[in-house]
Design a protein around this motif. Structure first.
Motif, short mmCIF file in Angstrom:
data_model
loop_
_atom_site.label_atom_id
_atom_site.label_comp_id
_atom_site.label_asym_id
_atom_site.label_seq_id
_atom_site.Cartn_x
_atom_site.Cartn_y
_atom_site.Cartn_z
N VAL A 205 0.82 -1.21 0.00
CA VAL A 205 0.00 0.00 0.00
C VAL A 205 0.86 1.26 0.00
N GLU A 206 1.90 1.25 0.80
CA GLU A 206 2.72 2.44 0.97
C GLU A 206 3.62 2.73 -0.24
N THR A 229 -6.06 -2.25 8.14
CA THR A 229 -5.35 -1.02 7.77
C THR A 229 -5.49 -0.73 6.29
N ILE A 230 -5.36 -1.77 5.47
CA ILE A 230 -5.48 -1.61 4.02
C ILE A 230 -6.89 -1.16 3.65
N GLU A 232 -9.07 0.40 5.45
CA GLU A 232 -9.35 1.75 5.92
C GLU A 232 -8.69 2.82 5.06
N ARG A 233 -7.73 2.44 4.24
CA ARG A 233 -7.10 3.39 3.32
C ARG A 233 -7.81 3.44 1.97
#
Length: 358
Positions: A205-206, A229-230, A232-233
């Motif tokens: 993702v980053e 986390t993924i 939520e992005r």
């Protein structure tokens, strides 16, 4: 681009390349075997007769037990075994898994046939295109990884999305540095060691700006946290997890976060009476990581929960959800039905004292 009409399936398996790693007598016995297309795996265990396992039967390949030389012959012709004791054959989807003794010597091999099956996701094509995150559940061998591979190709080639596959065991995109054509234009990130899978998920993702991330076998709490986390992005997540049904995840403390997590809540006397339950009950504590869950019961019969949050809430209250059942008719069209749910169980919601199974 692979173009198939409804109900059509195209299978590619590169089976000759798998048979080529076997000692010649074993490979030759399967080259023209009448059940070749149904071959699932070949098992070579030291001191035992070599076996070929098909969908509906198992057959011995020779009358001579497997020797160390036979095992070494196969090991010399595959890629390097990783920390998960899995290896592959470059540019194929086959998986070779090793059994070792206490000294680390290989004493058995499971050679699993990897097939690219185009046209497997017709039943949920509309869901894949929706942009929502989808969790695939089902027993081993039901076709979860095959479906992930096809979903990756459709999203990348036909819907022109930026797709990144987290390929922990090189099972989705094959062994070697060049991915198998079955994933289309999707990109693949390999994982050095299985315990690092959650780190690679976040790195994807980053560093690589994906619109979709595809991950096979979410199995640890760290991976479940990375998946949240993924999501939520704003990245669409397509994944699989251990368990046949949503109920399995609810009862699994490690993976419960995938469906929103479970917490114990103490109700007031009046609310407990209104619900007809005990004062301590279990409730969902957060939105699910995956909005949609697909229970793959059989190859052509999938149960689809279009709203995981609602399904989980109903189950925690002792009621059965009403998911869609999707299948394929004889003409290849998708058939969708929604049976009436059974009446709620006596006693209402699940008590907080009910056991949660790992």
């Amino acid at each position: 681009m692979v173009e198939l009409t409804a109900g059509q399936r195209q299978v590619t398996d590169d089976l000759d390349q798998l048979l080529a790693i076997l000692p010649p007598p074993l490979g030759q016995s399967l080259t023209h075997h009448p059940q070749r297309e149904e071959l699932l795996e070949i098992v070579l265990d030291l001191g035992r007769l070599p076996e070929a396992r098909f969908i509906h039967s198992t057959q011995y390949l020779a009358e001579t037990p497997v020797s160390r030389e036979m095992l070494q012959y196969a090991v010399d012709r595959v890629g390097e075994f990783g920390g998960d004791n899995r290896a592959g054959i470059e540019r194929t989807l086959h998986r070779i898994s090793a059994l070792r003794n206490r000294q680390g010597t290989i004493i058995g091999l499971t050679c699993r046939v990897g097939r690219a099956v185009f046209g497997t996701i017709g039943m949920i094509r509309d869901l894949v295109e929706s942009g929502q995150s989808i969790l695939l559940l089902g027993r081993p061998g039901v076709g979860k990884t095959t479906a992930l591979r096809e979903i990756a190709r459709v999203l990348a080639d036909e819907l022109h999305k930026r797709v990144v596959i987290i390929d922990t065991s090189n099972e989705i995109a094959g062994d070697g540095d060049i991915p198998h054509p079955a994933i289309g234009k999707a990109r693949r990130m390999q994982v050095a060691r299985p315990e690092l899978q959650h780190q690679v998920m976040i790195e994807a993702v980053e560093n690589h700006m994906p619109q979709v991330i595809i991950i096979d076998e979410i199995s640890t709490e760290l991976e479940a946290l990375a998946a949240r986390t993924i999501a939520e992005r704003g990245v669409q997540l397509i994944g699989t997890a251990h368990g046949n049904q949503i109920e399995n995840l609810i009862k699994n403390p490690t993976l419960a976060d995938l469906v929103g997590g479970i917490q114990s809540v103490t109700l007031g006397d009046e609310e407990a009476r209104r619900r007809g339950t005990q004062k301590s009950v279990l409730e969902r504590k957060a939105p699910p990581t995956f909005q949609i869950a697909v229970e793959m019961l059989e190859r052509d019969r999938w149960v689809v929960h279009l709203d995981v949050a609602t399904s989980v809430d109903l189950l925690l209250r002792g009621r059965q959800p009403s998911p869609e059942i999707r299948g394929v008719a004889a003409d290849g069209s998708v058939v969708i039905s929604r049976p009436e749910p059974p009446p709620p169980a006596i006693g209402g919601s699940i008590s907080a004292s009910a056991p949660l199974l790992a």
